[in-house]
Design a protein around this motif. Structure first.
Motif, PDB file in Angstrom:
ATOM      1  N   ASN A  61       0.860  -1.189   0.000  1.00 22.83           N
ATOM      2  CA  ASN A  61       0.000   0.000   0.000  1.00 22.83           C
ATOM      3  C   ASN A  61       0.892   1.234   0.000  1.00 22.83           C
ATOM      4  O   ASN A  61       2.091   1.153  -0.272  1.00 22.83           O
ATOM      5  N   ASP A  62       0.319   2.368   0.292  1.00 20.49           N
ATOM      6  CA  ASP A  62       1.100   3.607   0.264  1.00 20.49           C
ATOM      7  C   ASP A  62       1.936   3.828   1.515  1.00 20.49           C
ATOM      8  O   ASP A  62       2.639   4.842   1.616  1.00 20.49           O
ATOM      9  N   ASP A  63       1.859   2.920   2.473  1.00 23.63           N
ATOM     10  CA  ASP A  63       2.635   3.070   3.713  1.00 23.63           C
ATOM     11  C   ASP A  63       4.058   2.570   3.489  1.00 23.63           C
ATOM     12  O   ASP A  63       4.509   1.588   4.079  1.00 23.63           O
ATOM     13  N   LEU A  64       4.771   3.257   2.620  1.00 23.15           N
ATOM     14  CA  LEU A  64       6.138   2.876   2.285  1.00 23.15           C
ATOM     15  C   LEU A  64       7.048   4.091   2.406  1.00 23.15           C
ATOM     16  O   LEU A  64       6.618   5.240   2.264  1.00 23.15           O
ATOM     17  N   LYS A  65       8.295   3.833   2.701  1.00 24.18           N
ATOM     18  CA  LYS A  65       9.315   4.869   2.615  1.00 24.18           C
ATOM     19  C   LYS A  65      10.338   4.442   1.567  1.00 24.18           C
ATOM     20  O   LYS A  65      10.488   3.245   1.276  1.00 24.18           O
ATOM     21  N   PHE A  66      11.063   5.447   1.039  1.00 25.14           N
ATOM     22  CA  PHE A  66      11.895   5.192  -0.132  1.00 25.14           C
ATOM     23  C   PHE A  66      13.289   5.774   0.067  1.00 25.14           C
ATOM     24  O   PHE A  66      13.488   6.738   0.805  1.00 25.14           O
ATOM     25  N   GLN A  67      14.227   5.160  -0.627  1.00 30.04           N
ATOM     26  CA  GLN A  67      15.589   5.667  -0.748  1.00 30.04           C
ATOM     27  C   GLN A  67      15.957   5.690  -2.227  1.00 30.04           C
ATOM     28  O   GLN A  67      15.581   4.788  -2.989  1.00 30.04           O
ATOM     29  N   ILE A  68      16.688   6.741  -2.597  1.00 28.94           N
ATOM     30  CA  ILE A  68      17.148   6.886  -3.981  1.00 28.94           C
ATOM     31  C   ILE A  68      18.663   6.963  -3.963  1.00 28.94           C
ATOM     32  O   ILE A  68      19.244   7.709  -3.158  1.00 28.94           O
ATOM     33  N   GLN A  69      19.297   6.184  -4.807  1.00 28.04           N
ATOM     34  CA  GLN A  69      20.736   6.337  -4.989  1.00 28.04           C
ATOM     35  C   GLN A  69      21.002   6.751  -6.438  1.00 28.04           C
ATOM     36  O   GLN A  69      20.386   6.234  -7.371  1.00 28.04           O
ATOM     37  N   TYR A  70      21.901   7.711  -6.587  1.00 28.57           N
ATOM     38  CA  TYR A  70      22.196   8.240  -7.916  1.00 28.57           C
ATOM     39  C   TYR A  70      23.692   8.471  -8.030  1.00 28.57           C
ATOM     40  O   TYR A  70      24.406   8.652  -7.033  1.00 28.57           O
ATOM     41  N   ALA A  71      24.177   8.439  -9.254  1.00 30.86           N
ATOM     42  CA  ALA A  71      25.606   8.609  -9.504  1.00 30.86           C
ATOM     43  C   ALA A  71      25.808   9.060 -10.938  1.00 30.86           C
ATOM     44  O   ALA A  71      24.952   8.825 -11.810  1.00 30.86           O
ATOM     45  N   GLU A  72      26.957   9.718 -11.172  1.00 29.77           N
ATOM     46  CA  GLU A  72      27.320  10.054 -12.542  1.00 29.77           C
ATOM     47  C   GLU A  72      27.627   8.775 -13.305  1.00 29.77           C
ATOM     48  O   GLU A  72      28.254   7.857 -12.776  1.00 29.77           O
ATOM     49  N   LYS A  73      27.176   8.729 -14.534  1.00 30.24           N
ATOM     50  CA  LYS A  73      27.385   7.534 -15.337  1.00 30.24           C
ATOM     51  C   LYS A  73      28.829   7.477 -15.812  1.00 30.24           C
ATOM     52  O   LYS A  73      29.287   8.322 -16.575  1.00 30.24           O
ATOM     53  N   ARG A  74      29.547   6.487 -15.325  1.00 27.46           N
ATOM     54  CA  ARG A  74      30.918   6.232 -15.746  1.00 27.46           C
ATOM     55  C   ARG A  74      31.259   4.801 -15.349  1.00 27.46           C
ATOM     56  O   ARG A  74      30.400   4.055 -14.871  1.00 27.46           O
ATOM     57  N   GLU A  75      32.507   4.392 -15.576  1.00 22.93           N
ATOM     58  CA  GLU A  75      32.868   2.988 -15.334  1.00 22.93           C
ATOM     59  C   GLU A  75      32.699   2.613 -13.866  1.00 22.93           C
ATOM     60  O   GLU A  75      32.105   1.591 -13.526  1.00 22.93           O
ATOM     61  N   GLU A  76      33.234   3.418 -12.983  1.00 26.20           N
ATOM     62  CA  GLU A  76      33.106   3.163 -11.547  1.00 26.20           C
ATOM     63  C   GLU A  76      32.120   4.173 -10.975  1.00 26.20           C
ATOM     64  O   GLU A  76      32.389   5.382 -10.954  1.00 26.20           O
ATOM     65  N   LEU A  77      31.002   3.650 -10.520  1.00 25.68           N
ATOM     66  CA  LEU A  77      29.952   4.517 -10.014  1.00 25.68           C
ATOM     67  C   LEU A  77      30.198   4.853  -8.542  1.00 25.68           C
ATOM     68  O   LEU A  77      30.485   3.964  -7.737  1.00 25.68           O
ATOM     69  N   THR A  78      30.076   6.117  -8.220  1.00 25.36           N
ATOM     70  CA  THR A  78      30.153   6.575  -6.833  1.00 25.36           C
ATOM     71  C   THR A  78      28.754   7.033  -6.431  1.00 25.36           C
ATOM     72  O   THR A  78      28.302   8.119  -6.796  1.00 25.36           O
ATOM     73  N   TRP A  79      28.086   6.162  -5.678  1.00 27.06           N
ATOM     74  CA  TRP A  79      26.674   6.412  -5.370  1.00 27.06           C
ATOM     75  C   TRP A  79      26.528   7.442  -4.255  1.00 27.06           C
ATOM     76  O   TRP A  79      27.312   7.486  -3.312  1.00 27.06           O
ATOM     77  N   GLU A  80      25.493   8.246  -4.400  1.00 24.43           N
ATOM     78  CA  GLU A  80      25.047   9.131  -3.330  1.00 24.43           C
ATOM     79  C   GLU A  80      23.629   8.728  -2.951  1.00 24.43           C
ATOM     80  O   GLU A  80      22.811   8.394  -3.816  1.00 24.43           O
ATOM     81  N   LEU A  81      23.354   8.736  -1.634  1.00 23.03           N
ATOM     82  CA  LEU A  81      22.070   8.256  -1.134  1.00 23.03           C
ATOM     83  C   LEU A  81      21.184   9.440  -0.755  1.00 23.03           C
ATOM     84  O   LEU A  81      21.631  10.391  -0.102  1.00 23.03           O
ATOM     85  N   TYR A  82      19.925   9.342  -1.135  1.00 21.35           N
ATOM     86  CA  TYR A  82      18.954  10.392  -0.825  1.00 21.35           C
ATOM     87  C   TYR A  82      17.740   9.756  -0.164  1.00 21.35           C
ATOM     88  O   TYR A  82      17.148   8.809  -0.696  1.00 21.35           O
TER      89      TYR A  82
END
Length: 889
Positions: A557-578
């Motif tokens: 249902n809508d009772d969820l929480k979320f996390q987003i990880q994003y990174a610049e597209k390149r060979e080795e990804l360095t993720w940032e968490l939001y």
């Protein structure tokens, strides 16, 4: 030979089929008996008249003479049945309708005066391994002929002994293998007997061509078992100090056993004491008997039914066994528990008082006396607290606990302490489809005891979990599969989402069973949802925010929480968490530092109340690069002027540097060059590709502006450059000096002449004179007189450096230099960073070299001058000043 025996047996079965139904079969008991046999030949047997029973008596008289009827013949309707005793045998020809006689077994033994030539001493038993039925035959007088052949014929029936008859026999009779020795003894063996079936047996003994027959016998193998003797006799001590002699059953028997224990005293063979024991495999021995006895033996037999006594076990030395006793001798326990051991210690057959006993762990650590307890005068007790897991030592997985005399004399026998860590963490998760629950747990294989096993047990309650889970009396075993990383995985399917599953690990070993602390799991509380789907990501126009949207997974249902990880597209990804905060939602805006790069984005979710697990990360979405705003500014540019006397004009080449993405936001589709002359003439030119533009200059003044354009619009802040015929002759720079620092840096310094024009900036040009390469340039702020140029320089080559002052109304006259000048001390000390790095290394090396020389000098001095005496220590040299020069007379 065997086929002849089977054929003879089949004929015999045909003869006795009717008669045995009325002639009683003789039952074999678990003891030896005397078996008579009739010699049947034409001179002995003659026919009877119908319905008349004739008898022979005195067959077993002194000389073995038989009163015979020469007319007796056996036919298909008759069978020979015998009634015998120790002194007489009566055999009669029976018809099917006549009443049978009863079988009277012989006594256990027969005196020598009663032995007869026609008698066999017979005994049948089942060996202790239950795999062989043995019948031993022995002539009472040794008259074995070389051509004597003995065959034991038998058939098997599933009827009870009292109901068996020839008609109930199954299949053809079988001949067992028999072997005879020269000592008048034969032995017949029936392999793989079926213990609860009835065996019908008889003997056929052939001397030449004359058969010697025995009456029919019957036996149930389970009634004549002779067990193997008990094993592993040893002494054990109870918690209260009672000593017991213990043993083990030889094999797994089909019924309970009873035992007899023989204990020998010091008085010799006549001192044996027999104690009958019921079902227990141990017997208490009082201290007086233990101190006065030497050896003990045990034998066993069927407790509730017939059977043979086993042979006596191997004698056990009570004196050696009682030197030191532990209770228990081995303990299996878990980490953090407390255990106690008891001990009785003898020193040279004398009991050591308990107050003189000390305890050692692994003969390396003496246990403090505060942990001792005196149970009585003979028994000492030690308690170990808060135990740690046993560390394997080679092939030893236990700690050895020694009970010793206070003078540190220890017996080689010890108690074994096994401490196992059963604090096993069980983690369960329910899949996103809510159809199964997977539980995982792991152990260290290096700490497991040899022969141990682990299994997961569980109990499912109807709803939810108790506040304090405990191990219930009823449970089930769940099959688990070993994974590559030494972990186990168990799957519950189907599941009840709201039921409470109490789980624990059971550790089984021959020493005992341990259990981990139970944990209770409700499948609905450990859900690992499916990852969000339909992920979309883009950089928004104008705002420049990373906009991420998604669709919630199914079965949620809508009772969820979320996390987003994003990174610049390149060979080795360095993720940032939001962390997504504005809940509930299905999208998020993220402020990113770089706007003109492609981002990789993933999303995961979890229940809002924190129960369960984070889902796996979703499939990746990509925020492609696109224009966000119009370029922030136009490019910096410069000009190169070439005189064209033939056309009376100057050709101007504009050079500009491509805009960085953070200025273009995010691309440049074309450049716009705007012209304005002193005659107020204006026009624009467009450059789609490239960063140069050529145009003629004929006017007194000519102002150029270069703008950058993308899909959103045109840059609003731009650079202007005015070309002025008048100002191009203004000389504002007095001197220009170039100092090479290293191959990557050159310092340019200059001084200015007094002037009335306002300088807005300087432009520096440089170019190698030794090879063809493009001229490079850089714009410098107006308030500086020194600039560091970073490039790749070859210091042995010549470079041309030029400095242009730029005024608001045009570009002044340049000052140039074609050579390098030595760097002043001030600049060298200030700017040559490599010197500061090398200098400490050089100083350290010099110090180490000096130290090595000093040490070497001392060693050489000792090596070459060790034996040269010091003259100051000589008696003749006392008072002599060796510093003063002495004249030679």
């Amino acid at each position: 030979m065997y086929w002849q025996i089977i054929l003879t047996t089949a004929v015999l079965l045909g003869l006795i089929h009717a008669a045995v139904a009325h002639c009683m079969v003789h039952q074999i008991l678990p003891r030896n008996f005397t078996l008579p046999c009739m010699l049947l030949n034409e001179t002995v047997l003659s026919p009877f008249s119908a319905g008349v029973v004739e008898s022979w008596s005195g067959l077993m008289r002194e000389h073995g003479a038989a009163e015979t009827n020469p007319h007796l013949l056996m036919n298909e309707e008759s069978f020979l049945c015998c009634l015998w005793s120790d002194n007489n045998i009566d055999c009669s020809l029976y018809r099917a309708s006549m009443q049978p006689r009863m079988f009277i077994p012989s006594e256990i033994s027969i005196s020598a005066s009663q032995e007869r030539d026609s008698n066999w001493n017979t005994e049948c038993w089942i060996k202790g391994k239950l795999d062989l039925l043995v019948c031993s035959l022995r002539f009472l007088k040794l008259h074995l002929r070389p051509d004597l052949k003995v065959n034991l014929l038998y058939a098997v029936s599933d009827l009870p002994l009292g109901d068996v008859s020839t008609s109930s026999l199954k299949g053809t009779a079988v001949a067992a293998q028999c072997g005879c020795s020269e000592y008048g003894k034969c032995e017949c063996c029936v392999p793989s007997p079926r213990l609860n079936y009835t065996y019908i047996m008889w003997l056929k003994i052939v001397t030449g061509v004359t058969p010697l027959w025995s009456p029919l016998m019957s036996v149930k193998p389970i009634d004549i078992i002779k067990p193997e003797p008990p094993l592993n006799l040893h002494l054990e001590m109870t918690e209260k100090g009672e000593v017991r002699i213990c043993w083990s059953d030889p094999v797994l028997m089909p019924y309970p056993l009873q035992y007899e224990v023989n204990i020998s005293g010091n008085a010799g063979p006549n001192g044996w004491q027999v104690v009958r024991v019921a079902l227990n495999t141990s017997l208490a021995i009082d201290n007086l008997l233990l101190d006065s006895s030497n050896f003990a033996q045990v034998r066993c037999k069927n407790h509730y039914g017939p059977g043979f006594w086993s042979d006596w076990s191997t004698p056990y030395n009570l004196k050696l066994g009682a030197e030191v006793l532990y209770f228990p001798s081995k303990i299996l326990t878990s980490v953090g528990s407390n255990v106690s051991f008891h001990c009785i210690y003898k020193n040279q057959t004398k009991n050591v008082l308990s107050r003189k006993i000390v305890w050692w762990l692994n003969l390396a650590e003496e246990i403090p006396e505060s942990q001792y307890t005196l149970v009585n005068d003979r028994v000492s007790k030690v308690t170990l607290f808060n135990l740690k897991a046993t560390k394997p030592r080679g092939n030893f997985f236990y700690n050895a606990l020694y009970c010793c005399h206070q003078n540190r004399e220890c017996h080689h026998r010890y108690a074994e302490l096994y401490v196992v860590d059963v604090n096993i963490n069980i983690k369960c998760e329910t899949d996103g489809y809510l159809t199964k629950m997977t539980c995982r747990w792991s152990t260290n294989p290096n700490t497991l005891l040899v022969g141990s096993s682990l299994q997961l047990r569980y109990y499912r309650s109807k709803i939810y979990c108790p506040n304090f889970p405990s191990i219930p009396p009823e449970s089930e075993v769940k099959e688990c599969h070993l994974q590559r990383n030494h972990s186990y995985e168990c799957i519950f399917q189907p599941i009840s989402l709201l039921s409470g599953y109490t789980l624990w690990i059971e550790f089984k070993h021959s020493l005992g069973t341990l259990e981990s602390s139970p944990t209770c799991v409700v499948p609905a509380d450990v859900v690992k949802p499916l990852p969000p789907s339909d992920i979309k990501a883009e950089i928004t126009r104008n705002d420049g925010l990373l906009n991420v949207s998604w669709t919630n997974p199914v079965f949620t249902n809508d009772d969820l929480k979320f996390q987003i990880q994003y990174a610049e597209k390149r060979e080795e990804l360095t993720w940032e968490l939001y962390e997504v905060s504005n809940l509930p939602t299905r999208s998020a805006m993220i402020k990113v530092q770089k706007l003109c790069v492609e981002y990789v984005v993933q999303v995961r979710c979890r229940a809002l109340d924190g129960l369960g697990y984070w889902s796996n990360w979703s499939k990746s979405a990509y925020a492609v690069v696109r224009d966000i705003k119009a370029p922030l500014q136009g490019p910096e540019f410069w000009r190169v002027i070439v005189e064209d006397p033939a056309r009376r004009q100057k050709n101007v080449t504009l050079l500009w540097k491509p805009l960085m993405k953070n200025h273009s936001l995010c691309s440049v589709s074309r450049y716009i060059i705007k012209h304005q002359t002193s005659e107020n003439t204006t026009w624009s030119e467009y450059v789609d590709k490239g960063t140069t533009w050529l145009f003629p200059w004929t006017e007194r003044t000519h102002t150029i502006t270069v703008l950058a354009m993308n899909s959103i619009g045109v840059s609003s802040r731009n650079f202007n450059l005015t070309l002025s015929q008048q100002l191009s002759t203004v000389n504002a720079v007095q001197s220009l000096i170039a100092y090479p620092v290293n191959s990557t840096c050159v310092i340019l310094t200059w001084t200015l002449l007094p002037h009335t024009y306002v300088i807005t900036s300087f432009v520096i040009e440089w170019k190698s004179l030794n090879k063809e390469e493009e001229m490079k340039w850089v714009r410098v702020p107006p308030n500086t007189s020194k600039y560091y140029i970073y490039d790749h320089f070859i210091l042995i080559e010549k470079y041309h450096f030029s400095l242009y002052p730029v005024f608001a109304g045009g570009v002044g006259k340049s000052r140039a230099t074609d050579r390098f000048t030595k760097v002043p001390d001030g600049y060298e000390n200030q700017n040559n960073a490599s010197l500061y790095m090398v200098l400490p290394i050089v100083v350290s090396t010099l110090v180490l070299l000096l130290g090595a020389l000093l040490i070497s000098h001392q060693r050489m001095k000792k090596l070459f001058w060790e034996d040269v005496p010091n003259p100051k220590n000589c008696s003749w040299a006392q008072g002599v000043n060796f510093q003063k020069r002495m004249d030679i007379l």
